[in-house]
Design an enzyme around this catalytic site. Structure first.
Site, short mmCIF file in Angstrom:
data_model
loop_
_atom_site.label_atom_id
_atom_site.label_comp_id
_atom_site.label_asym_id
_atom_site.label_seq_id
_atom_site.Cartn_x
_atom_site.Cartn_y
_atom_site.Cartn_z
N ASP A 13 1.89 -28.70 12.19
CA ASP A 13 2.92 -27.90 12.86
C ASP A 13 2.56 -26.43 12.94
O ASP A 13 3.44 -25.55 12.89
CB ASP A 13 4.28 -28.05 12.17
CG ASP A 13 4.70 -29.49 12.04
OD1 ASP A 13 4.50 -30.24 13.02
OD2 ASP A 13 5.21 -29.88 10.98
N LYS A 16 -0.61 -25.64 17.22
CA LYS A 16 -1.90 -25.96 17.87
C LYS A 16 -1.73 -26.15 19.37
O LYS A 16 -2.58 -25.77 20.15
CB LYS A 16 -2.49 -27.24 17.27
CG LYS A 16 -2.86 -27.11 15.80
CD LYS A 16 -3.36 -28.42 15.24
CE LYS A 16 -2.28 -29.47 15.07
NZ LYS A 16 -1.27 -29.21 14.04
N GLY A 40 3.48 -33.82 17.32
CA GLY A 40 4.39 -33.39 18.37
C GLY A 40 4.02 -31.98 18.76
O GLY A 40 3.98 -31.08 17.92
N HIS A 41 3.67 -31.80 20.01
CA HIS A 41 3.33 -30.46 20.50
C HIS A 41 4.42 -30.02 21.46
O HIS A 41 4.69 -30.71 22.44
CB HIS A 41 1.99 -30.47 21.23
CG HIS A 41 0.83 -30.68 20.32
ND1 HIS A 41 -0.43 -30.97 20.78
CD2 HIS A 41 0.73 -30.62 18.99
CE1 HIS A 41 -1.24 -31.10 19.75
NE2 HIS A 41 -0.56 -30.89 18.66
N GLN A 224 -1.91 -32.92 13.29
CA GLN A 224 -1.60 -32.66 11.87
C GLN A 224 -2.44 -31.48 11.37
O GLN A 224 -2.80 -30.63 12.16
CB GLN A 224 -1.79 -33.92 11.01
CG GLN A 224 -0.77 -35.02 11.28
CD GLN A 224 -1.12 -35.91 12.45
OE1 GLN A 224 -2.25 -36.34 12.59
NE2 GLN A 224 -0.17 -36.19 13.30
#
Ligand code: IMP
Length: 430
Positions: A13, A16, A40-41, A224
């Site tokens: 988180d 990225k 999750g982006h 991650q």
């Protein structure tokens, strides 16, 4: 020509997605190599927010090819949902923009069920995302996984399904006391997914080799973070894939000599979701203030993230393990209002001062952070377009981060939008 890897330098988180989105301009191919829809982006383009869990964020750039490598585990339903959502927003109008490696392993319904059932046994809780990631990788390593190439061949899929399901049903029913799963229903559901997925299948390794031979640039997008790596992270409180640099090679079939730059992404503070040691965690109102200012709630599960000060010992470990050539510091603006800011530069463990990250999670759990305190800037930096626009205290903070991590800062993010980014040097051009 340069091939650049983006890796989380903390516990995930780190932001990225935004950095990948910015660097995509310089690459022709954007590749994911590990993890699954546990990631999750969140991407903000203009005023439009898009959350992606599987498809590389490069997909928002028409003309760039996005590849999901063999090291990823793929939930077909989630993948197809992302495609529908992207196409509705006008992205991914050309199918050839997206390639899935046929060797990647499929997350099946029993993986999710077993993941959730294990988490319910409170004495073994990891705080997983419940997406079936760990059990899917278990089956991969156990040589009983179902790959995309199996899924698209009905007879082979049927055979594999009937080999593996009885064991899973036994486990679900007899050990976890859960309902069993129906073979025909799974066959029908996943065969329908296979029909839609088939057109995206390809071989990541050969496609990327050709791209490299042709002088194209590749951007590898990690999911991650370093400290969640199955081998090098805070085991057992980790994810089940290789989040560190080696995962790029095993997860795509690209040789190490082709990797030129490795940029680690770190927040200007630190967060973690799920269980496991986190020495700089703040349990007080400062932790809550960071959570609110940084909107630290998981984009996959919505869980509130644990928040704390920047941990230079942990980031130094990421620099060392991945051979980071640069650091991107994100969310610097979240610290705008603080009078003073702490950086953890070492750990007190029993009678000793540790400067290196302990390789044992139980030792890490017992470590107390040793802090240096810096002055805050107490002003809004979210409109800064260059280093010169930053107040001196913010520059001092960044200089300190470089010093204590031993890695140059190449990019600073001061807000969620693309234009809220200070680029100091570019790994594709240097
Ligand atoms: P899993 O990957 O769902 O098996 O979860 C294992 C651990 O990794 C848990 O602590 C999760 O919270 C954490 N984790 C997995 N994916 C992410 C991510 O994308 N960001 C942050 N933490 C993650």
């Amino acid at each position: 020509m340069a091939n650049v890897v983006i890796i989380g330098a903390q516990w995930g988180d780190e932001g990225k997605g935004k950095v990948v989105d910015i660097y995509t301009e310089h690459a022709q191919q954007v590749v994911r190599y590990q993890g699954g829809n546990n990631a999750g982006h969140t991407l903000v383009v203009g005023d439009q927010k898009t959350i992606l869990h599987l498809i590389p964020s490069g997909i928002l750039h028409p003309g760039k090819r996005c590849i999901i490598g063999n090291g990823v585990v793929l939930d077909p339903k989630i993948f197809l949902g992302e495609i529908d959502n992207l196409q509705k927003k006008g992205y991914l109008q050309d199918d050839s923009q997206l390639v899935l490696d046929g060797n990647l392993h499929v997350i099946m319904p029993w993986h999710r069920e077993i993941d959730l059932a294990r988490e319910q046994q409170s004495d073994r809780k990891i705080g997983t995302t419940g997406r079936g990631i760990g059990p899917a990788y278990e089956d991969k390593i156990g040589r009983r996984g179902i790959r995309l190439y199996d899924l698209v061949k009905p007879e082979r899929f049927r055979r594999k399904l009937s080999q593996v399901l009885p064991e899973k049903n036994f486990l679900l029913e007899k050990f976890f006391g859960k309902p069993t799963l129906d073979e025909q229903a799974i066959f029908d559901e996943y065969s329908a997914y296979a029909q839609r997925i088939e057109k995206y299948l390809g071989c990541a390794s050969t496609l990327l080799s050709k791209a490299i031979e042709g002088g194209e640039n590749i951007l590898f997008e990690g999911a991650q973070g370093t400290l969640l790596d199955i081998d090098h992270g805070t085991y057992p409180y980790v994810t089940s894939s290789s989040t560190c640099i080696g995962g790029v090679c095993t997860g795509t079939g690209v040789a190490p000599r082709h990797l030129d730059g490795v940029v680690g992404i770190a927040k200007a503070y630190c967060t973690r979701v799920g269980e496991g040691p986190f020495p700089t965690e703040l349990h007080d109102e400062m932790g809550e203030a960071l959570r609110q200012a940084g909107q630290e709630f998981g984009s996959t599960t919505g869980r509130p993230r644990r928040c704390g000060w920047f941990d230079a010992v942990a980031v130094r470990e990421a620099v060392r393990l991945n051979g980071l050539t640069g650091l991107a510091i994100t969310k610097l603006d979240v610290l705008n209002d603080l009078e003073s800011i702490k950086i953890c530069t070492g750990y007190a463990y029993q009678e000793n001062l540790l400067e290196e990250f302990p390789r044992d999670a139980e030792i890490l759990q017992a470590c107390q952070p040793v802090y240096e305190e810096l002055e805050g800037w107490q002003s809004d930096i979210s409109k800064a377009g260059s280093m010169a626009d930053l107040p001196q205290a913010a520059k001092d903070y960044l200089a300190k981060l470089e010093k204590v991590t031993g890695c140059p800062v190449v990019l600073v993010s001061v807000g969620p939008r693309r234009d809220q980014t200070i680029q100091i040097s570019n790994p594709f051009l240097s």
